[in-house]
Design an enzyme around this catalytic site. Structure first.
Site, mmCIF file in Angstrom:
data_model
loop_
_atom_site.group_PDB
_atom_site.id
_atom_site.type_symbol
_atom_site.label_atom_id
_atom_site.label_comp_id
_atom_site.label_asym_id
_atom_site.label_seq_id
_atom_site.Cartn_x
_atom_site.Cartn_y
_atom_site.Cartn_z
ATOM 1 N N SER A 172 0.871 -1.172 0.000
ATOM 2 C CA SER A 172 0.000 0.000 0.000
ATOM 3 C C SER A 172 0.904 1.216 0.000
ATOM 4 O O SER A 172 2.098 1.122 0.303
ATOM 5 C CB SER A 172 -0.859 -0.017 1.266
ATOM 6 O OG SER A 172 -1.520 1.222 1.431
ATOM 7 N N ARG A 173 0.330 2.381 -0.296
ATOM 8 C CA ARG A 173 1.128 3.605 -0.176
ATOM 9 C C ARG A 173 1.393 3.916 1.294
ATOM 10 O O ARG A 173 2.268 4.686 1.623
ATOM 11 C CB ARG A 173 0.415 4.775 -0.857
ATOM 12 C CG ARG A 173 0.285 4.628 -2.368
ATOM 13 C CD ARG A 173 -0.753 5.573 -2.893
ATOM 14 N NE ARG A 173 -2.027 5.379 -2.190
ATOM 15 C CZ ARG A 173 -3.013 6.258 -2.170
ATOM 16 N NH1 ARG A 173 -2.889 7.379 -2.829
ATOM 17 N NH2 ARG A 173 -4.123 5.986 -1.506
ATOM 18 N N HIS A 194 -2.372 2.324 -13.012
ATOM 19 C CA HIS A 194 -2.126 0.947 -13.500
ATOM 20 C C HIS A 194 -0.805 0.831 -14.244
ATOM 21 O O HIS A 194 -0.048 -0.109 -14.053
ATOM 22 C CB HIS A 194 -3.264 0.495 -14.425
ATOM 23 C CG HIS A 194 -4.547 0.203 -13.699
ATOM 24 N ND1 HIS A 194 -5.685 -0.219 -14.347
ATOM 25 C CD2 HIS A 194 -4.883 0.276 -12.387
ATOM 26 C CE1 HIS A 194 -6.661 -0.395 -13.456
ATOM 27 N NE2 HIS A 194 -6.201 -0.095 -12.272
ATOM 28 N N LYS A 210 -9.166 -3.739 -14.640
ATOM 29 C CA LYS A 210 -9.729 -3.038 -15.780
ATOM 30 C C LYS A 210 -10.050 -1.603 -15.403
ATOM 31 O O LYS A 210 -10.291 -1.361 -14.216
ATOM 32 C CB LYS A 210 -10.980 -3.742 -16.310
ATOM 33 C CG LYS A 210 -11.996 -4.215 -15.264
ATOM 34 C CD LYS A 210 -12.631 -3.246 -14.308
ATOM 35 C CE LYS A 210 -13.389 -2.066 -14.791
ATOM 36 N NZ LYS A 210 -14.001 -1.272 -13.674
ATOM 37 N N ARG A 226 -15.092 10.795 -10.334
ATOM 38 C CA ARG A 226 -15.283 12.169 -10.839
ATOM 39 C C ARG A 226 -13.950 12.892 -11.017
ATOM 40 O O ARG A 226 -13.920 14.029 -11.483
ATOM 41 C CB ARG A 226 -16.141 12.968 -9.844
ATOM 42 C CG ARG A 226 -17.539 12.447 -9.615
ATOM 43 C CD ARG A 226 -18.518 12.949 -10.668
ATOM 44 N NE ARG A 226 -18.572 14.381 -10.796
ATOM 45 C CZ ARG A 226 -19.496 15.171 -10.220
ATOM 46 N NH1 ARG A 226 -20.422 14.622 -9.473
ATOM 47 N NH2 ARG A 226 -19.497 16.472 -10.421
ATOM 48 N N ASP A 257 -14.468 3.282 -16.414
ATOM 49 C CA ASP A 257 -14.792 2.401 -15.290
ATOM 50 C C ASP A 257 -15.902 1.420 -15.636
ATOM 51 O O ASP A 257 -15.802 0.220 -15.340
ATOM 52 C CB ASP A 257 -15.205 3.243 -14.081
ATOM 53 C CG ASP A 257 -14.934 2.502 -12.783
ATOM 54 O OD1 ASP A 257 -15.820 1.781 -12.321
ATOM 55 O OD2 ASP A 257 -13.812 2.605 -12.271
#
Ligand SMILES: NC(=O)c1ccc[n+]([C@@H]2O[C@H](COP(=O)([O-])OP(=O)(O)OC[C@H]3O[C@@H](n4cnc5c(N)ncnc54)[C@H](OP(=O)(O)O)[C@@H]3O)[C@@H](O)[C@H]2O)c1
Length: 341
Positions: free
Chosen positions: A37-38, A80, A98, A168, A179
């Site tokens: 994770s970050r 990605h 995806k 958004r 998405d």
């Protein structure tokens, strides 16, 4: 190369990462060995929840971990390319959520990296691995409804999604098309291949992402697809495929269906239902099973989700974005030149 359990690394700890990890835990030949994770605390919490032995607070450590057979990339789309590229360059195999990337160029770069490093790479287009969708495709390929004339498919969510939501946010590749629209486009292309022409229209947000988009894809064969996606309207999420000798109707949730109905001209409707043994319709296990099968077979890509197919979908998504005027920060332009308007 993979003899025992397939050892997974999970990159990112959001909603779909948790859903995928929960399905992996149920597979006897899968093991989650590490998560990144970050933020280290997020990785630790996620690792504890799903039994991962190692938790990293950065992506590089996960990519460099030699005990990982394959990394599942579950960041927002805008990351990605960076996340999957890092893993491929470090010698890891990759299953990437995806839409594969923001645009065709980035997908081309990942495919080139996978080939250069001789690694397995697959877009997590779970619809293509769903047993009932595979059944539908086999029926269409066998000519059950004759020559495909039209495909209709839609996927819309009512939201409301606040401006700060990733859907958004232009910086995260927001909007309905990438998405949600990726499903109708991938469904149409599963049955008809890459279109010869693309037209589209959209409603854009003040931030410049598409709130809803309608696209018409057409093929020189005469086939057409009318596709719709939205993040401001909850659509039925249905699909239908009409051929020269019949029709297939897929009810709500066409990309992970519970059932569909085949109407061959002159015959009674036939219903095809999901096998309960295949698990709940929301399960992501089929794509994981396909990745592990391919790895054990030494394959570098999956015949169910071939890289050429993912490239062709990205070409269409680029073409739609070109028509509706959506461009993400840092994009020089989307490479839609190959698809006619
Ligand atoms: N297959 C499916 O059915 C399905 C369903 C939903 C979404 N998806 C796809 O999966 C991806 C993630 O969606 P999600 O719904 O899981 O999103 P999410 O809940 O927002 O999680 C994304 C995760 O990525 C990391 N992240 C957030 N912002 C980032 C940034 N700016 N740069 C790098 N990493 C960041 C975060 O993990 P850390 O804090 O751990 O870094 C975050 O928890 C999207 O590409 C989406 O299209 C697929």
């Amino acid at each position: 190369m993979v003899e025992q359990k397939v050892r997974w690394g999970i990159l990112a700890t959001g909603g779909i990462a948790a859903a995928f990890a929960a399905d992996l835990v149920d597979l006897p030949d899968a093991e989650i060995v590490a998560v990144a994770s970050r933020r280290r605390e997020s990785a630790e919490a996620f690792g504890e929840r799903f039994g991962a032995a190692r938790a990293y607070g950065d992506w590089e450590s996960l990519a460099a971990d030699p005990d990982i057979d394959v990394v599942y990339v579950a960041t927002p789309h805008a990351a990605h390319r960076a996340a999957a590229g890092l893993c491929l360059e470090a010698g890891r195999n990759v299953l990437c959520e995806k839409p594969f990337t923001l645009n065709l160029r980035e997908t081309e770069e990942l495919v080139a990296l996978a080939r250069e490093h001789d690694r397995f790479l697959m877009e997590a287009m779970w619809m293509y691995c769903n047993p009932l969708v595979r059944r539908l495709k086999a029926l269409v390929d066998d000519g059950a409804i004759g020559e495909v004339r039209t495909v209709q498919a839609d996927f819309g969510l009512a939201g409301p999604f606040p401006p700060a939501h990733r859907l958004r946010d232009p910086a995260l590749g927001g909007g309905a098309l990438l998405d949600l629209g990726v499903y109708p486009v991938s469904f149409a292309q599963l049955l008809l291949g890459e279109p010869d022409a693309v037209t589209a229209s959209a409603l854009l947000s003040p931030e410049g992402v598409d709130l809803q988009t309608g696209a018409v894809l057409s093929w020189e064969s005469g086939g057409m697809a009318a596709l719709h996606c939205s993040i401001v309207g909850g659509t039925g999420g249905t699909a239908s495929v009409t051929g020269s000798r019949g029709r297939i109707d897929v009810p709500s949730g066409f990309f992970h269906p519970e059932r569909f109905v085949l109407r061959r001209d002159g015959s009674e409707p036939e219903e095809f239902a999901a096998d309960p043994a295949d698990g709940p319709r929301t399960t992501l296990r089929h794509e994981a099973i396909e990745v592990m099968r391919a790895l054990r077979a030494g394959e570098k890509e999956s015949p169910l989700v071939p890289l050429e197919g993912s490239l062709a979908v990205m070409r269409t998504l680029d073409a739609v974005r070109e028509r509706i005027g959506v461009r993400y920060p840092g994009e020089a332009g989307v490479g839609a030149a190959a698809v006619a308007g």
